[in-house]
Design an enzyme around this catalytic site. Sequence first.
Site, PDB file in Angstrom:
ATOM      1  N   ARG A  63      -0.285 -10.325 -12.749  1.00  0.00           N
ATOM      2  CA  ARG A  63       0.723 -11.352 -12.521  1.00  0.00           C
ATOM      3  C   ARG A  63       0.525 -12.355 -13.650  1.00  0.00           C
ATOM      4  O   ARG A  63      -0.599 -12.575 -14.099  1.00  0.00           O
ATOM      5  CB  ARG A  63       0.526 -12.014 -11.166  1.00  0.00           C
ATOM      6  CG  ARG A  63       0.371 -10.984 -10.082  1.00  0.00           C
ATOM      7  CD  ARG A  63       1.157 -11.271  -8.847  1.00  0.00           C
ATOM      8  NE  ARG A  63       0.782 -10.296  -7.818  1.00  0.00           N
ATOM      9  CZ  ARG A  63       1.609  -9.386  -7.322  1.00  0.00           C
ATOM     10  NH1 ARG A  63       2.854  -9.327  -7.705  1.00  0.00           N
ATOM     11  NH2 ARG A  63       1.184  -8.548  -6.397  1.00  0.00           N
ATOM     12  N   ASP A 102       6.315  -0.810  -1.123  1.00  0.00           N
ATOM     13  CA  ASP A 102       7.048  -1.300   0.055  1.00  0.00           C
ATOM     14  C   ASP A 102       8.448  -0.735   0.227  1.00  0.00           C
ATOM     15  O   ASP A 102       9.047  -0.892   1.273  1.00  0.00           O
ATOM     16  CB  ASP A 102       7.200  -2.832  -0.032  1.00  0.00           C
ATOM     17  CG  ASP A 102       5.871  -3.535   0.082  1.00  0.00           C
ATOM     18  OD1 ASP A 102       4.897  -2.872   0.461  1.00  0.00           O
ATOM     19  OD2 ASP A 102       5.813  -4.742  -0.198  1.00  0.00           O
ATOM     20  N   GLY A 121       3.850  -4.675   3.870  1.00  0.00           N
ATOM     21  CA  GLY A 121       5.276  -5.001   3.903  1.00  0.00           C
ATOM     22  C   GLY A 121       5.466  -6.412   4.417  1.00  0.00           C
ATOM     23  O   GLY A 121       5.740  -6.612   5.592  1.00  0.00           O
ATOM     24  N   HIS A 149      -5.358  -2.275   1.364  1.00  0.00           N
ATOM     25  CA  HIS A 149      -5.181  -1.654   0.050  1.00  0.00           C
ATOM     26  C   HIS A 149      -5.336  -0.149  -0.002  1.00  0.00           C
ATOM     27  O   HIS A 149      -5.003   0.467  -1.004  1.00  0.00           O
ATOM     28  CB  HIS A 149      -6.095  -2.332  -0.967  1.00  0.00           C
ATOM     29  CG  HIS A 149      -5.512  -3.613  -1.442  1.00  0.00           C
ATOM     30  ND1 HIS A 149      -5.565  -4.768  -0.685  1.00  0.00           N
ATOM     31  CD2 HIS A 149      -4.793  -3.904  -2.543  1.00  0.00           C
ATOM     32  CE1 HIS A 149      -4.926  -5.721  -1.327  1.00  0.00           C
ATOM     33  NE2 HIS A 149      -4.447  -5.233  -2.451  1.00  0.00           N
ATOM     34  N   GLN A 186      -3.494   1.746   1.219  1.00  0.00           N
ATOM     35  CA  GLN A 186      -2.129   2.248   1.037  1.00  0.00           C
ATOM     36  C   GLN A 186      -1.721   2.361  -0.424  1.00  0.00           C
ATOM     37  O   GLN A 186      -0.801   3.087  -0.761  1.00  0.00           O
ATOM     38  CB  GLN A 186      -1.137   1.338   1.767  1.00  0.00           C
ATOM     39  CG  GLN A 186      -1.327   1.390   3.260  1.00  0.00           C
ATOM     40  CD  GLN A 186      -0.698   0.200   3.960  1.00  0.00           C
ATOM     41  OE1 GLN A 186       0.440   0.239   4.343  1.00  0.00           O
ATOM     42  NE2 GLN A 186      -1.453  -0.871   4.117  1.00  0.00           N
ATOM     43  N   GLY A 233       7.718  31.577  -2.195  1.00  0.00           N
ATOM     44  CA  GLY A 233       9.133  31.210  -2.278  1.00  0.00           C
ATOM     45  C   GLY A 233      10.058  32.409  -2.397  1.00  0.00           C
ATOM     46  O   GLY A 233      11.248  32.254  -2.614  1.00  0.00           O
ATOM     47  N   MET A 250      -1.665  29.066   2.384  1.00  0.00           N
ATOM     48  CA  MET A 250      -2.026  27.651   2.539  1.00  0.00           C
ATOM     49  C   MET A 250      -0.819  26.749   2.284  1.00  0.00           C
ATOM     50  O   MET A 250      -0.742  25.634   2.754  1.00  0.00           O
ATOM     51  CB  MET A 250      -3.192  27.271   1.634  1.00  0.00           C
ATOM     52  CG  MET A 250      -2.808  27.093   0.201  1.00  0.00           C
ATOM     53  SD  MET A 250      -4.127  26.358  -0.761  1.00  0.00           S
ATOM     54  CE  MET A 250      -3.392  24.820  -1.178  1.00  0.00           C
ATOM     55  N   GLN A 251       0.171  27.279   1.564  1.00  0.00           N
ATOM     56  CA  GLN A 251       1.369  26.484   1.291  1.00  0.00           C
ATOM     57  C   GLN A 251       2.197  26.222   2.543  1.00  0.00           C
ATOM     58  O   GLN A 251       2.984  25.300   2.598  1.00  0.00           O
ATOM     59  CB  GLN A 251       2.263  27.197   0.275  1.00  0.00           C
ATOM     60  CG  GLN A 251       1.668  27.243  -1.100  1.00  0.00           C
ATOM     61  CD  GLN A 251       2.363  28.292  -1.948  1.00  0.00           C
ATOM     62  OE1 GLN A 251       3.317  28.015  -2.613  1.00  0.00           O
ATOM     63  NE2 GLN A 251       1.869  29.514  -1.897  1.00  0.00           N
TER      64      GLN A 251
HETATM   65  P1  ADP Z   1       6.719  -7.813  -8.255  1.00  0.00           P
HETATM   66  O1  ADP Z   1       7.256  -7.420  -9.602  1.00  0.00           O
HETATM   67  O2  ADP Z   1       5.888  -6.740  -7.662  1.00  0.00           O
HETATM   68  O3  ADP Z   1       7.805  -8.329  -7.368  1.00  0.00           O
HETATM   69  P2  ADP Z   1       5.806 -10.527  -8.801  1.00  0.00           P
HETATM   70  O4  ADP Z   1       6.948 -11.155  -8.079  1.00  0.00           O
HETATM   71  O5  ADP Z   1       4.451 -11.096  -8.621  1.00  0.00           O
HETATM   72  O6  ADP Z   1       5.664  -8.990  -8.503  1.00  0.00           O
HETATM   73  O7  ADP Z   1       6.168 -10.574 -10.351  1.00  0.00           O
HETATM   74  C1  ADP Z   1       5.296 -10.060 -11.329  1.00  0.00           C
HETATM   75  C2  ADP Z   1       5.384 -10.880 -12.577  1.00  0.00           C
HETATM   76  O8  ADP Z   1       6.722 -10.880 -13.073  1.00  0.00           O
HETATM   77  C3  ADP Z   1       5.053 -12.341 -12.404  1.00  0.00           C
HETATM   78  O9  ADP Z   1       3.675 -12.590 -12.438  1.00  0.00           O
HETATM   79  C4  ADP Z   1       5.750 -12.972 -13.600  1.00  0.00           C
HETATM   80  O10 ADP Z   1       5.005 -12.807 -14.763  1.00  0.00           O
HETATM   81  C5  ADP Z   1       7.012 -12.133 -13.710  1.00  0.00           C
HETATM   82  N1  ADP Z   1       8.107 -12.813 -12.997  1.00  0.00           N
HETATM   83  C6  ADP Z   1       8.417 -12.745 -11.685  1.00  0.00           C
HETATM   84  N2  ADP Z   1       9.481 -13.527 -11.396  1.00  0.00           N
HETATM   85  C7  ADP Z   1       9.835 -14.119 -12.555  1.00  0.00           C
HETATM   86  C8  ADP Z   1      10.871 -15.049 -12.943  1.00  0.00           C
HETATM   87  N3  ADP Z   1      11.736 -15.540 -12.056  1.00  0.00           N
HETATM   88  N4  ADP Z   1      10.914 -15.418 -14.232  1.00  0.00           N
HETATM   89  C9  ADP Z   1      10.061 -14.929 -15.140  1.00  0.00           C
HETATM   90  N5  ADP Z   1       9.083 -14.076 -14.838  1.00  0.00           N
HETATM   91  C10 ADP Z   1       8.960 -13.668 -13.580  1.00  0.00           C
END
Ligand code: ADP
Length: 739
Positions: free
Chosen positions: A97, A175, A218, A307, A309, A533, A621-622
């Site tokens: 992030r 998700d 989720g 995690h 998942q 198959g 096994m398939q």
């Molecule tokens: P996901 O992509 O899984 O929804 P995030 O919402 O955490 O995860 O977004 C991942 C990254 O994408 C963020 O850390 C940021 O760098 C970038 N990002 C998300 N939203 C914005 C936005 N509105 N503007 C610019 N960058 C964004």
Amino acid sequence: MAGEEASDSKVSLRTFLEHLSGAGKAIGVLTSGGDAQGMNAAVRAVVRMGIYVGAKVYFIYEGYQGMVDGGSNIVEADWESVSSILQVGGTIIGSARCKAFRTREGRLKAACNLVQRGITNLCVIGGDGSLTGANIFRKEWSGLLEELAQHGEIDKEQVQKHAYLNVVGMVGSIDNDFCGTDMTIGTDSALHRIIEVVDAIMTTAQSHQRTFVLEVMGRHCGYLALVSALACGADWVFLPESPPEEGWQENMCIKLSENRARKKRLNIIIVAEGAIDTQNKPITSEQIKELVVTQLGYDTRVTILGHVQRGGTPSAFDRILASRMGVEAVVALLQATPETPACVVSLSGNQAVRLPLVECVQMTQDVQKAMDERRFKDAVRLRGRSFETNLNTYKRLAIKFPDDQIVKSNCNVAVINVGAPAAGMNAAVRSAVRVGIADGHKMLAIYDGFEGFAKGQVKEIGWGDVGGWTGQGGSILGTKRTLPGKFLEDIAQQMRTHSINALLIIGGFETCDRIKQSASGTKRRVFIIETMGGYCGYLANMGALAAGADAAYIFEEPFDIRDLQSNVEHLTEKMKTTIQRGLVLRNESCSENYTTDFIYQLYSEEGKGVFDCRKNVLGHMQQGGAPSPFDRNFGTKISARAMQWISMKLKESPGKGKRFVTDDSICVLGISKRNLFFQPVTELKKETDFEHRIPKEQWWLKLRPLMKILAKYEASYEVSDSGQLEHVHHRGHEEPAAI
Ligand code: ADP
């Protein structure tokens, strides 16, 4: 499953390349936000397809952070750098992030780093946050370049040369929380993890007569919870989009105790992390446990999956999905013009489509808004047709109305399993029986296929009899391969004796099985694998795509000694590089004379000194093992639809008990392109190759070149399914999702 007709919009990559070559273009690929299984398959496909069309492809490590930081975070990829990653979970290029990218200042740095490398094509694999960021970046791009030029960091020529940024997104999110696509990359694998846990828990819960409250991921989307509940026949499910009605506490306890009274020894309650009530207050797993313990006194345990998942190897479905999307993304980038909006490549039914990124993100945010404003019906509708169908199917199958509330149809409907046992058959029977009962029919089970039918092995089957069937492999009713031909008279007699008005035949599902063969870790070795198959090469072909195979021999695409020779030479060349592993799949009936042994010996001889060979005949096994979540749900949903169709036909038919055999009263239900549809057997006859028991046109054949391109062959490939940007739109309620 019915074949797709050839579309006129087919363009072979060669002709397409003449107009739109990747030469001189640079593509940056990054994974961002939460990781998901299958992201690597997508990265691999982007890199290899990019190189195939003559473009340069750059890895951008650590998501947007790497783009902002530049330096060694942006590295050119080569063909081998994505070798052996198809089967690896997570993302090898890292995800993060990034706060900086949310600011213009951060994006300015990112733009500078891209321009310096000539990257004006961006392929972002992430969730809606990441894609929103990409879109903002694209819109600001020219302004950012102007600013960089003013600061003297780039020159005017660069500003002009790199005036536009093309953006294509792929949704990687376990998700399945993104609108506009039926499945996001990683969802199917996450379901595999959940179902493994549920299956394990069910055995212990059964022994101790326990209630299990299982919390799945989720925060804003109930897809995983809903589909897991469908796939394991859970007693109750809590979702953010569809909160339980007021008084749910009492209703749930009644439901649990009713199920126990039906001799069910365990209860499973599935809770989405973000479950809420109609007042938007969270409903937690602990709260549910407390309730069950105080109200019913059941031994109750909570399991929070977390995690796990996200872990494990990606499923075959995710690998194929991500590979298809990755290739499509590169094609979309090459076709982009300054006017093309940023798009998302996604899946609708079994078709690849392109949708405008902004529309998808908007609709995804609309779902959240609807939930915040407690417009829950809208939330479910906005999630898309697949979600809505899942929810309706779950409700239909989980909640039994009291007998006196069901309007009797006075029809008897029988269910039979035929052909080889296949994972998902029992789920299909359960669903048919329950939907049939809810529609007022008397449901009859036929044991041991047509042979049993002829002998009169027919018994009424009730709602409770099919409890817990979803997760079981094989066929509980029993199935025989015998065809009905020689028993026709006896079967007709049984139809009369039991006054059967309609018959639902569930069989021939073999193709839903998946191949789970991973052959890595050994030194320079080629695996020759024989798949089942009959004459149908689906398993070999899709298995090859999912496993990143070098060749797949199938009956539908005849091959000769020259093909074998060129394949062997190709593989030998590859194995002289850093590639350590080769994989060759051969469908059992692809050729009478080029047997698995022959191919094994050919590769062994020709590969001497470079690699050695192993062969493996996968055999039965398939067909074994517990059904995958996909097969459970596919079986459940397709069967529910079949039963609805039968009910409709029975209603339409004049004079119950009389003959009403018309052409469309005998149908096969299958997916074609994006929709489930009923095809009269008479029509199907024209499309079937009876000698080899396969359709004359196999839709998946168009995916063959994909495997070849990704295995470094020169092959031509059709551009996507439509090659056009479509719009996100709602379908009517009457039109359910294909999957
Ligand atoms: P996901 O992509 O899984 O929804 P995030 O919402 O955490 O995860 O977004 C991942 C990254 O994408 C963020 O850390 C940021 O760098 C970038 N990002 C998300 N939203 C914005 C936005 N509105 N503007 C610019 N960058 C964004």
